[in-house]
Design an enzyme around this catalytic site. Structure first.
Site, short mmCIF file in Angstrom:
data_model
loop_
_atom_site.label_atom_id
_atom_site.label_comp_id
_atom_site.label_asym_id
_atom_site.label_seq_id
_atom_site.Cartn_x
_atom_site.Cartn_y
_atom_site.Cartn_z
N CYS A 12 0.86 -1.18 0.00
CA CYS A 12 0.00 0.00 0.00
C CYS A 12 0.90 1.23 0.00
O CYS A 12 2.05 1.14 -0.43
CB CYS A 12 -1.00 -0.01 1.15
SG CYS A 12 -0.33 0.33 2.79
N THR A 13 0.43 2.34 0.49
CA THR A 13 1.21 3.57 0.43
C THR A 13 2.14 3.71 1.63
O THR A 13 3.35 3.60 1.50
CB THR A 13 0.28 4.80 0.32
OG1 THR A 13 -0.58 4.63 -0.81
CG2 THR A 13 1.09 6.08 0.14
N GLY A 14 1.58 3.90 2.82
CA GLY A 14 2.41 4.16 4.00
C GLY A 14 2.83 2.92 4.76
O GLY A 14 3.70 2.99 5.63
N ASN A 15 2.20 1.79 4.48
CA ASN A 15 2.48 0.52 5.16
C ASN A 15 2.19 0.59 6.65
O ASN A 15 2.86 -0.03 7.46
CB ASN A 15 3.91 0.05 4.90
CG ASN A 15 4.18 -1.38 5.35
OD1 ASN A 15 5.26 -1.68 5.86
ND2 ASN A 15 3.23 -2.27 5.18
N CYS A 17 -1.50 0.99 7.47
CA CYS A 17 -2.94 0.71 7.56
C CYS A 17 -3.30 -0.53 6.76
O CYS A 17 -3.33 -1.64 7.29
CB CYS A 17 -3.77 1.91 7.08
SG CYS A 17 -3.54 3.42 8.01
N ARG A 18 -3.52 -0.37 5.45
CA ARG A 18 -4.06 -1.45 4.62
C ARG A 18 -3.15 -2.66 4.50
O ARG A 18 -3.53 -3.79 4.82
CB ARG A 18 -4.41 -0.92 3.23
CG ARG A 18 -5.52 0.11 3.24
CD ARG A 18 -5.65 0.81 1.91
NE ARG A 18 -4.53 1.73 1.71
CZ ARG A 18 -4.33 2.46 0.63
NH1 ARG A 18 -5.16 2.35 -0.40
NH2 ARG A 18 -3.30 3.28 0.54
N ASP A 130 -2.15 -27.55 1.96
CA ASP A 130 -1.38 -28.10 0.87
C ASP A 130 -0.35 -27.08 0.38
O ASP A 130 -0.72 -25.96 0.01
CB ASP A 130 -2.32 -28.47 -0.29
CG ASP A 130 -1.65 -29.26 -1.39
OD1 ASP A 130 -0.45 -29.03 -1.65
OD2 ASP A 130 -2.34 -30.09 -2.01
#
Length: 191
Positions: A12-15, A17-18, A130
């Site tokens: 994501c952008t800032g690492n 949140c998402r 698996d």
């Protein structure tokens, strides 16, 4: 002995949140189903390097069972891209950045929502325990892309909640949870 783990990288952008939430949630889900042989990490295209997960993301991750402790944001690099077997961006700008840094990563770079739709409901998928599961799912997603079975949609981007109210974080968690569950076979995302 070389590492034979399948490596998944969320971007994501800032690492904070998402992609941070997706990383920790997938780790939790994989542990819960007993999946071994998979490493999960995340990075940001403009990471807030060294920062912990955002304070608004943490309780939402905990509510889904994940653990935000000791998370540290990192920057997306060519080396990180080269070492990943599957790269899942939160928005088109993230997959675009991955491919600008490493065009040869195309066959293993997807939007999270695109990938979740491509693998949902597939018969004959290897089970969660698996070790062939991830290479098979990645190939299935690439074939779905190639044949146009799962075209990109306007709502494939998961909006960045950073700087917004709690509802934006609830919306993020509400989309990430089912998408991550689809990765481990526990949720079907409509195509």
């Amino acid at each position: 002995m070389p590492d034979t783990r399948f490596s998944i990288l969320f971007v994501c952008t800032g690492n904070i949140c998402r992609s941070a939430m997706a990383e920790r949630l997938l780790r939790f889900r994989l542990d819960r189903v007993g999946q071994v042989g998979v490493s999960v990490s995340s990075a940001g295209t403009r990471a807030v390097v060294g920062r912990p997960m955002s304070s608004q993301t943490r309780p939402r991750l905990r509510a889904l069972g994940g653990d935000p402790e000791d998370f540290v944001a990192t920057q997306l690099t060519e080396k990180r891209i080269a070492s990943a077997d599957l790269i899942l961006g939160m928005a088109a700008e993230h997959t675009d950045r991955v491919l600008a840094l490493e065009p040869r990563a195309f066959a293993r770079t997807f939007l999270l929502m695109e990938f979740a739709r491509a693998i949902s409901g597939g018969n004959g998928s290897p089970g969660a325990d698996d070790p062939r599961r991830w290479p098979v799912l990645t190939s299935r997603a690439m074939e779905a892309r190639r044949t146009g079975l799962v075209p990109l949609r306007e709502d494939d981007d998961i909006d960045d909640p950073y700087g917004h109210d709690d509802q934006a974080f609830d919306d993020m968690a509400g989309r990430l949870g089912p998408a991550v569950d689809a990765l481990v076979g526990g949720q079907v995302i409509e195509r």
